[in-house]
Design an enzyme around this catalytic site. Structure first.
Site, PDB file in Angstrom:
ATOM      1  N   LYS A 166       0.848  -1.190   0.000  1.00  0.00           N
ATOM      2  CA  LYS A 166       0.000   0.000   0.000  1.00  0.00           C
ATOM      3  C   LYS A 166       0.885   1.242   0.000  1.00  0.00           C
ATOM      4  CE  LYS A 166      -3.983  -1.867  -0.157  1.00  0.00           C
ATOM      5  NZ  LYS A 166      -4.975  -1.526  -1.187  1.00  0.00           N
ATOM      6  N   ASP A 194      -0.012  -0.022  -4.632  1.00  0.00           N
ATOM      7  CA  ASP A 194      -1.421   0.358  -4.750  1.00  0.00           C
ATOM      8  C   ASP A 194      -1.657   1.631  -3.946  1.00  0.00           C
ATOM      9  OD1 ASP A 194      -4.163   0.576  -4.793  1.00  0.00           O
ATOM     10  OD2 ASP A 194      -4.565  -1.389  -3.902  1.00  0.00           O
ATOM     11  N   GLU A 220      -1.087   0.480  -9.018  1.00  0.00           N
ATOM     12  CA  GLU A 220      -2.552   0.335  -8.979  1.00  0.00           C
ATOM     13  C   GLU A 220      -3.204   1.614  -8.470  1.00  0.00           C
ATOM     14  OE1 GLU A 220      -3.762  -3.442  -7.435  1.00  0.00           O
ATOM     15  OE2 GLU A 220      -5.532  -2.623  -6.431  1.00  0.00           O
ATOM     16  N   ASP A 269     -13.865  -6.024  -9.924  1.00  0.00           N
ATOM     17  CA  ASP A 269     -14.192  -6.871  -8.781  1.00  0.00           C
ATOM     18  C   ASP A 269     -15.444  -7.668  -9.170  1.00  0.00           C
ATOM     19  OD1 ASP A 269     -13.798  -6.624  -5.336  1.00  0.00           O
ATOM     20  OD2 ASP A 269     -15.405  -7.793  -6.254  1.00  0.00           O
ATOM     21  N   HIS A 296      -9.873  -7.765  -8.966  1.00  0.00           N
ATOM     22  CA  HIS A 296      -9.774  -7.262  -7.596  1.00  0.00           C
ATOM     23  C   HIS A 296     -10.590  -8.199  -6.704  1.00  0.00           C
ATOM     24  CE1 HIS A 296     -11.407  -4.638  -4.291  1.00  0.00           C
ATOM     25  NE2 HIS A 296     -10.123  -4.330  -4.214  1.00  0.00           N
ATOM     26  N   GLU A 330      -5.824 -12.139  -6.320  1.00  0.00           N
ATOM     27  CA  GLU A 330      -5.505 -11.252  -5.189  1.00  0.00           C
ATOM     28  C   GLU A 330      -5.921 -11.967  -3.912  1.00  0.00           C
ATOM     29  OE1 GLU A 330      -7.284  -7.286  -5.146  1.00  0.00           O
ATOM     30  OE2 GLU A 330      -5.874  -6.753  -3.547  1.00  0.00           O
TER      31      GLU A 330
HETATM   32 CA    CA Z   1      -6.683  -1.881  -4.748  1.00  0.00          CA
END
Ligand code: CA
Length: 377
Positions: A166, A194, A220, A269, A296, A330
């Site tokens: 992250k 990301d 990302e 997603d 995702h 993921e």
């Molecule tokens: Ca993400």
């Protein structure tokens, strides 16, 4: 066979430790599970990404369009719901609600025919999927330049060949954290970053240039999802592939991103972008545009199972090849008390690889006691 009932379950669990990303801290995990029952006793399970109380209201409202309908008509029912809400919900929570319904209908379809969903989606290309570890969030205390490399090295020790960090905490701090994690995992493990759209294009480009030497698999959500021109600027300025799409919806939304070549990797997603019916269409469209597809995934075992059913049928990127780029799962490694408890047989990784469930439907069984245990009050 007809749909008899549509039920929703809002689940909630407190975390032992809060964790943070670029926009907020989490101290609880929630989930919204869709349960559809047929008149011959089959139960299909789905899950909606997004704000649980709102997606539950959406699914409850849409139930009138489903009761009495043939659950095997998945494309027909998708269009029926989409067109009934077209003027009000082309994106967002309406499509998230529709996604959970669609996944539950595919679970019913697989159970009805006694085969896993991937058989009905075109047939499996693979029975196992390489997973990447999503973790490396911020903690309330401690030095991220110490705990992030330690955590990343732990994933590598478990066998993961790819990890995602992250970022979005300030360009200088992000660059330092990226460097520390890369040094901890060595050169043989893929590292993605990301930002959860924490930056605008100039800041994202500045960060991208600083981390280009660390062999980044993808960057990302560098910029907000609405800023398509910003995505294009970031993509043309950097050698790092640009990924995004967890906040995009349906074939119509992804069509526009693909036509503008805003992304190198799309990440719909399955529990948000329109379910299995729609994500298969988006994946086919991405292939036609020469764009990679990596879903995702952020949810319970239902979301993981649905994602795996789709991942099973996705082609490798640019086949035939002796070194194909395979789509990855993921695999969220953060605390989520509901995620695995919901399944009688949890989906686990072995050496960073996850097997595609091969039972009928989504290939999972729900532990109903978990639905009660985690029911939000
Ligand atoms: Ca993400």
């Amino acid at each position: 066979m007809k749909i008899k009932d549509v039920r929703t379950h809002i689940l909630r669990a407190a975390l032992s430790q809060p964790f943070g990303y670029s926009r907020a801290w989490y101290d609880t995990r929630t989930a919204m599970v869709v349960e559809i029952e047929t008149d011959d006793g089959l139960i299909g399970w789905g899950e909606c990404y997004g704000p649980a109380p709102i997606t539950a209201a959406v699914v409850a409202s849409l139930a009138t369009l489903l009761i009495g309908a043939d659950p095997l008509r998945t494309d027909y029912l998708w269009r029926k719901i989409y067109s009934s809400m077209r003027d009000h919900g082309q994106k967002g929570v309406i499509i998230e609600g529709l996604s959970g319904i669609d996944i539950a209908l595919w679970d019913i379809k697989g159970k009805h025919f006694g085969v896993p969903v991937h058989r009905l989606l075109g047939g499996a290309v693979r029975s196992k999927v390489q997973a990447y570890a999503t973790g490396l969030y911020r903690r309330r205390s401690g030095d991220p330049l110490r705990y992030l490399p330690e955590e990343a090295a732990g994933y590598v020790a478990e066998g993961f060949k790819a990890v995602k960090l992250k970022v979005g905490f300030g360009v200088e701090e992000d660059a330092a954290a990226t460097r520390a994690v890369r040094e901890a995992i060595g050169s043989g493990v893929a590292l993605m970053v990301d930002a959860n759209h924490a930056y605008d294009a100039p800041a994202a480009i500045r960060l991208g240039r600083m981390i280009e030497p660390y062999d980044i698999g993808w960057f990302e959500e560098p910029v907000p999802p609405e800023d398509v021109a910003g995505y294009c600027e970031v993509k043309s300025a950097l050698t790092i592939p640009v990924a995004g799409g967890e906040c995009e919806f349906t074939r119509f939304g992804f069509r526009d991103l693909l036509v503008r070549r805003a992304l190198d990797i799309v990440q719909p997603d399955t529990c948000a972008a329109g379910g299995l019916s729609e994500c298969k269409k988006i994946a086919d469209m991405a292939e036609a545009f020469g764009v990679r597809y990596n879903p995702h995934v952020w949810g319970t075992g239902i979301a993981i199972a649905a994602s795996l059913q789709l991942l099973a049928v996705l082609p490798p990127h640019t086949p035939p090849s002796l070194a194909p780029l395979e789509p990855m799962l993921e695999f969220d490694r953060t605390e989520h008390p509901i995620r695995q408890a919901l399944l009688t047989r949890p989906i686990e990784h072995a050496g960073g690889v996850v097997a595609v469930p091969d039972g009928s439907g989504l290939g999972i069984e729900i532990d109903r006691t978990a639905l009660t245990r985690f029911a939000a009050r």
